[in-house]
Design a protein around this motif. Structure first.
Motif, short mmCIF file in Angstrom:
data_model
loop_
_atom_site.label_atom_id
_atom_site.label_comp_id
_atom_site.label_asym_id
_atom_site.label_seq_id
_atom_site.Cartn_x
_atom_site.Cartn_y
_atom_site.Cartn_z
N SER B 73 1.32 -3.48 -6.83
CA SER B 73 2.61 -4.60 -6.41
C SER B 73 3.83 -3.48 -6.75
N ASN B 74 3.08 -1.61 -6.98
CA ASN B 74 4.02 -1.28 -6.32
C ASN B 74 4.52 -0.11 -5.28
N PHE B 75 4.77 0.40 -4.31
CA PHE B 75 4.62 1.05 -2.92
C PHE B 75 5.71 2.03 -3.24
N THR B 76 4.99 3.37 -3.39
CA THR B 76 6.17 4.89 -3.51
C THR B 76 6.18 5.75 -2.27
N LEU B 77 7.13 6.31 -2.19
CA LEU B 77 7.07 7.69 -1.16
C LEU B 77 7.31 9.07 -1.73
N LYS B 78 6.70 9.03 -2.28
CA LYS B 78 6.35 11.02 -2.43
C LYS B 78 7.29 11.94 -1.71
N ILE B 79 8.15 12.73 -2.17
CA ILE B 79 8.62 14.43 -1.05
C ILE B 79 8.13 14.90 -1.82
N ARG B 80 6.94 15.84 -1.34
CA ARG B 80 6.73 17.24 -2.64
C ARG B 80 7.52 18.52 -2.03
N SER B 81 8.38 18.48 -1.59
CA SER B 81 8.63 19.72 -2.18
C SER B 81 10.22 20.14 -1.47
N THR B 82 11.50 19.41 -1.41
CA THR B 82 12.67 18.53 -1.08
C THR B 82 13.20 20.03 -0.93
N LYS B 83 13.86 19.01 0.12
CA LYS B 83 15.09 20.58 0.67
C LYS B 83 16.44 19.95 0.72
N LEU B 84 17.81 20.60 0.98
CA LEU B 84 18.96 20.54 0.78
C LEU B 84 18.55 18.84 1.75
N GLU B 85 18.59 19.08 2.78
CA GLU B 85 18.77 17.83 3.98
C GLU B 85 18.12 16.63 3.35
N ASP B 86 17.18 16.97 2.54
CA ASP B 86 16.65 15.36 2.18
C ASP B 86 17.76 14.51 1.46
N SER B 87 18.84 15.38 1.06
CA SER B 87 19.50 13.85 0.39
C SER B 87 19.54 13.29 1.15
N ALA B 88 19.96 11.91 0.83
CA ALA B 88 20.82 10.78 1.99
C ALA B 88 19.45 8.93 0.85
N MET B 89 20.41 8.77 1.30
CA MET B 89 19.42 7.33 0.50
C MET B 89 18.04 7.17 1.11
N TYR B 90 17.16 5.90 0.45
CA TYR B 90 16.52 5.71 0.57
C TYR B 90 15.89 4.26 0.27
N PHE B 91 15.70 3.71 1.68
CA PHE B 91 16.07 2.64 1.43
C PHE B 91 14.30 2.14 1.87
N CYS B 92 13.93 0.98 0.79
CA CYS B 92 12.47 0.19 0.84
C CYS B 92 12.49 -1.19 1.65
N ALA B 93 11.56 -1.70 2.20
CA ALA B 93 11.61 -3.08 3.01
C ALA B 93 9.97 -3.40 3.15
N SER B 94 10.43 -4.96 2.70
CA SER B 94 9.00 -5.44 3.08
C SER B 94 9.61 -6.86 4.13
N SER B 95 7.96 -7.06 4.42
CA SER B 95 8.32 -8.31 5.43
C SER B 95 6.74 -9.40 4.76
N ASP B 96 7.05 -10.60 5.76
CA ASP B 96 5.71 -11.54 5.35
C ASP B 96 5.46 -11.27 6.80
N VAL B 97 4.11 -12.01 7.09
CA VAL B 97 3.13 -12.04 8.09
C VAL B 97 3.93 -13.80 9.18
N GLY B 98 3.84 -13.16 10.36
CA GLY B 98 3.99 -14.26 10.78
C GLY B 98 5.18 -13.82 11.72
N ARG B 99 5.50 -14.98 12.71
CA ARG B 99 6.83 -14.44 13.64
C ARG B 99 7.80 -15.01 13.25
#
Lengths: 116, 115
Positions: B73-99
């Motif tokens: 069920s989970n999907f993760t994003l890891k940032i190993r060593s954060t920098k000041l410029e990594d400050s942001a809004m992070y969005f996850c998205a998902s989509s289904d199969v098929g046109r």
């Protein structure tokens, strides 16, 4: 690479009036999708409307409609009977139809203000 | 209506620290994405993921970033060593199969502040 351009950083419309947001894009592909997403102050990205490039008919969703001009690579969003809740950032986005997990490429957005 | 869920809503971290941003995609979706939006700028693609591997990644997605689907069920994003410029809004998205179903649905985002 595909690019999406929104030339209107800000637009304003009176409540109940109609406004059109512009978007142009550049691609060498013939099959693709175009989207308008709305981002209110909460910053959530909400899908407004989608257009498939192979469909000539312009998409409509209630008060929202698009003017898709494939040859001109233009994809504008028309909001009719504007409401206060329509105030938000609007992003135009492109997605290739090639591949099944292709990314969205976004424009820089247009901030829409709705006034009384 | 099914939705993409992201946690936490706001993450504050010190420069150099590791962070993990979490996402629960819509349950029957098979394609997952991370995007980021630096304040006042446009949304930028980071990475797409399908069938337990990366499908595509952008130039932004360098060695300090990684993604994982640790369970069903989970999907993760890891940032190993954060920098000041990594400050942001992070969005996850998902989509289904098929046109007709391959619309990307976004979560509410995680605001990452690197101090």
């Amino acid at each position: 690479a595909q690019t999406v351009t929104q030339s209107q950083p800000e637009m304003s419309v009176q409540e109940a009036e109609t406004v059109t947001l512009s978007c142009t894009y550049d691609t060498s592909e013939s099959d693709y999708y175009l989207f308008w997403y709305k981002q209110p102050p909460s910053r959530q990205m909400i899908l407004v409307i989608r257009q498939e490039a192979y469909k000539q008919q312009n998409a409509t969703e209630n008060r929202f409609s698009v003017n898709f001009q494939k040859a001109a690579k233009s994809f504008s969003l028309k909001i009719s009977d504007s409401q206060l809740g329509d105030a938000a950032m609007y992003f135009c986005a492109y997605r290739s139809a090639a591949g099944t997990a292709s990314k969205l490429t976004f424009g820089t957005g247009t901030r829409l203000q709705v006034t009384l | 209506e099914p939705e993409v869920t992201q946690t936490p809503s706001h993450q504050v971290t010190q420069m150099g620290q590791e962070v993990i941003l979490r996402c629960v995609p819509i349950s029957n979706h098979l394609y997952f994405y991370w995007y980021r939006q630096i304040l006042g700028q446009k949304v930028e693609f980071l990475v797409s993921f399908y069938n337990n591997e990366i499908s595509e990644k952008s130039e932004i997605f360098d060695d300090q970033f990684s993604v994982e689907r640790p369970d069903g069920s989970n999907f993760t994003l890891k940032i190993r060593s954060t920098k000041l410029e990594d400050s942001a809004m992070y969005f996850c998205a998902s989509s289904d199969v098929g046109r007709s179903k391959n619309i990307q649905y976004f979560g509410a985002g995680t605001r990452l502040s690197v101090l």
